[in-house]
Motif scaffolding. Structure first.
Motif, mmCIF file in Angstrom:
data_model
loop_
_atom_site.group_PDB
_atom_site.id
_atom_site.type_symbol
_atom_site.label_atom_id
_atom_site.label_comp_id
_atom_site.label_asym_id
_atom_site.label_seq_id
_atom_site.Cartn_x
_atom_site.Cartn_y
_atom_site.Cartn_z
ATOM 1 N N VAL A 1 0.548 3.706 -3.013
ATOM 2 C CA VAL A 1 1.976 3.481 -2.808
ATOM 3 C C VAL A 1 2.201 2.537 -1.628
ATOM 4 C CG1 VAL A 1 4.112 4.622 -2.119
ATOM 5 C CG2 VAL A 1 2.673 5.655 -3.882
ATOM 6 N N GLU A 2 1.417 2.707 -0.583
ATOM 7 C CA GLU A 2 1.553 1.854 0.599
ATOM 8 C C GLU A 2 1.206 0.406 0.269
ATOM 9 O OE1 GLU A 2 -0.100 4.746 0.506
ATOM 10 O OE2 GLU A 2 1.359 5.972 1.634
ATOM 11 N N HIS B 1 4.154 -1.089 -1.576
ATOM 12 C CA HIS B 1 5.241 -1.351 -0.623
ATOM 13 C C HIS B 1 4.989 -2.650 0.124
ATOM 14 C CE1 HIS B 1 6.972 -0.592 3.559
ATOM 15 N NE2 HIS B 1 8.021 -0.802 2.780
ATOM 16 N N ALA C 1 8.636 2.561 -3.686
ATOM 17 C CA ALA C 1 7.887 1.713 -2.749
ATOM 18 C C ALA C 1 8.171 0.236 -3.006
ATOM 19 C CB ALA C 1 6.393 1.997 -2.882
#
Length: 389
Positions: free
Chosen positions: A162-163, A166, A218
């Protein structure tokens, strides 16, 4: 959803000085849609941080801005119209002569997105112009030849954290903003297990609503932090619909079923980041009564009342998708969408703008399109552009 595949061509969204004319005021505000952190105003070049302790200049009220526009120009602010991506001149004429609120840059040609060519188009507009693309990744992307490709949503969810997503979206948002784009018609939040080449297919983050929610959130947050307004789509859910709304009318599962699956990401996303919502051309049993969702007042009530969303809502392409164009002439579709509750009517072909505006003016005159509905939509559009407070 605007387009079906990556290779299908398409013709196809500073300081205020209180004592000067509207033109100078709006020029000073730039072309930005309000996104990003609350400490910055977004101009055409991206975020410009300002300390929270600074009182800042006063923006005019939306009523003050609206009062300076002719009735026809107020209606034009509710339109987002496709432009030829290979040429500057048609976009210049459209922005200057009609005063449309936004343009959509589609197709594979990138000529309009290089060498700061959009700056001249924005300068021609009487009100800061929204500039939209649909940069999803995978088979639907616009600037991959300029700024590198993005993987599809399905590949992102399968191979990235997810990071990571993002950060990727934040970088792409900043790249779009630097090119003059203010809106990305992404991410897709449809929930589906379709094969990759399905109408939604690999454009979706997956078949699990929780996974879709995490990754789409994200992606949306990243775009917003990069300086563009994300548009989540296709409300209330195209992922499990019966067919392809580009080609024909389609039907989704019933509303009770949508609440359990397809609407789950919206409940989380709509309050988590600055977003707009795109409504699809979907027949929803128990909701739309056989009409496309984009032309159904019940759809907008669901979004506004049940999901408590008060941001900008725009339609999917009203001119190039048979689920609507096969049943309604374009001017009638635009009018019906706005009357039903859309804030922005979108079509990708770029033609018939004056005819649409004539139809809308006639509808205002005879009461089919009320002053209250027009003002409500115009306020949302102007606020999203940070033109007024």
């Amino acid at each position: 959803m605007i387009r079906l595949g990556r290779k299908v061509p398409r013709p196809r969204v500073a300081a205020f000085l209180a004592a000067v004319t509207l033109g100078a005021v709006l020029a000073s505000l730039g072309a930005g849609w309000r996104t990003g952190p609350p400490t910055g105003d977004l101009s055409a070049g991206g975020p410009s941080p300002r300390p929270l302790t600074s009182p800042g200049p006063r923006r005019p009220s939306c009523a003050e801005v609206a009062a300076t526009l002719t009735p026809r120009r107020r209606l034009a602010q509710l339109l987002m119209v496709g432009v030829d991506p290979s040429r500057v001149e048609p976009a210049l004429r459209l922005a200057g002569s009609t005063g449309v609120g936004g343009i959509f840059v589609g197709g594979d040609d990138t000529a309009l997105l290089v060498d700061n060519r959009l700056a001249a188009v924005r300068a021609a507009a009487p009100v800061p112009l929204a500039v939209s693309v649909d940069e999803e990744g995978g088979r639907v992307q616009r600037v991959d030849r300029l700024d590198g490709p993005l993987p599809s949503a399905r590949v992102m969810a399968a191979s990235m954290t997810v990071e990571d997503v993002h950060a990727l979206a934040r970088t792409r948002g900043a790249a779009l903003r630097a090119r003059g784009v203010t809106i990305d018609l992404a991410p897709v939040v449809d929930v589906t297990g379709q094969p990759d080449d399905g109408v939604i297919g690999d454009r979706s983050f997956g078949s699990d609503p929780a996974v879709v929610t995490r990754y789409a959130s994200a992606f949306a947050r990243g775009l917003a932090e990069g300086g563009v307004l994300p548009v989540v789509k296709h409300f209330p859910g195209h992922g499990r619909a019966s067919g392809d709304s580009h080609r024909s009318a389609v039907t989704t599962p019933n509303l009770a079923d949508l609440r359990e699956v397809d609407l789950v990401p919206y409940r989380q996303l709509l309050g988590a980041a600055p977003v707009a919502v795109m409504v699809g051309h979907l027949n929803v049993p128990g909701l739309t009564g056989g009409s496309p969702a984009s032309l159904s007042p019940a759809t907008y009530r669901l979004l506004r009342d049940e999901l408590s969303f008060d941001g900008v809502v725009l339609t999917d392409d009203l001119g190039g998708m048979r689920a609507v164009s096969g049943r309604y002439p374009l001017p009638q579709a635009v009018l019906t969408a706005l009357v039903s509750g859309a804030d922005i009517a979108l079509w990708s072909s770029g033609d018939r703008v004056e005819e649409v505006l004539d139809t809308l003016e006639d509808a205002v005159a005879d009461g089919r399109l009320t002053a209250a509905r027009t003002s409500e939509a115009l306020d949302r559009v102007l606020r999203a552009k940070a033109v007024c407070s």
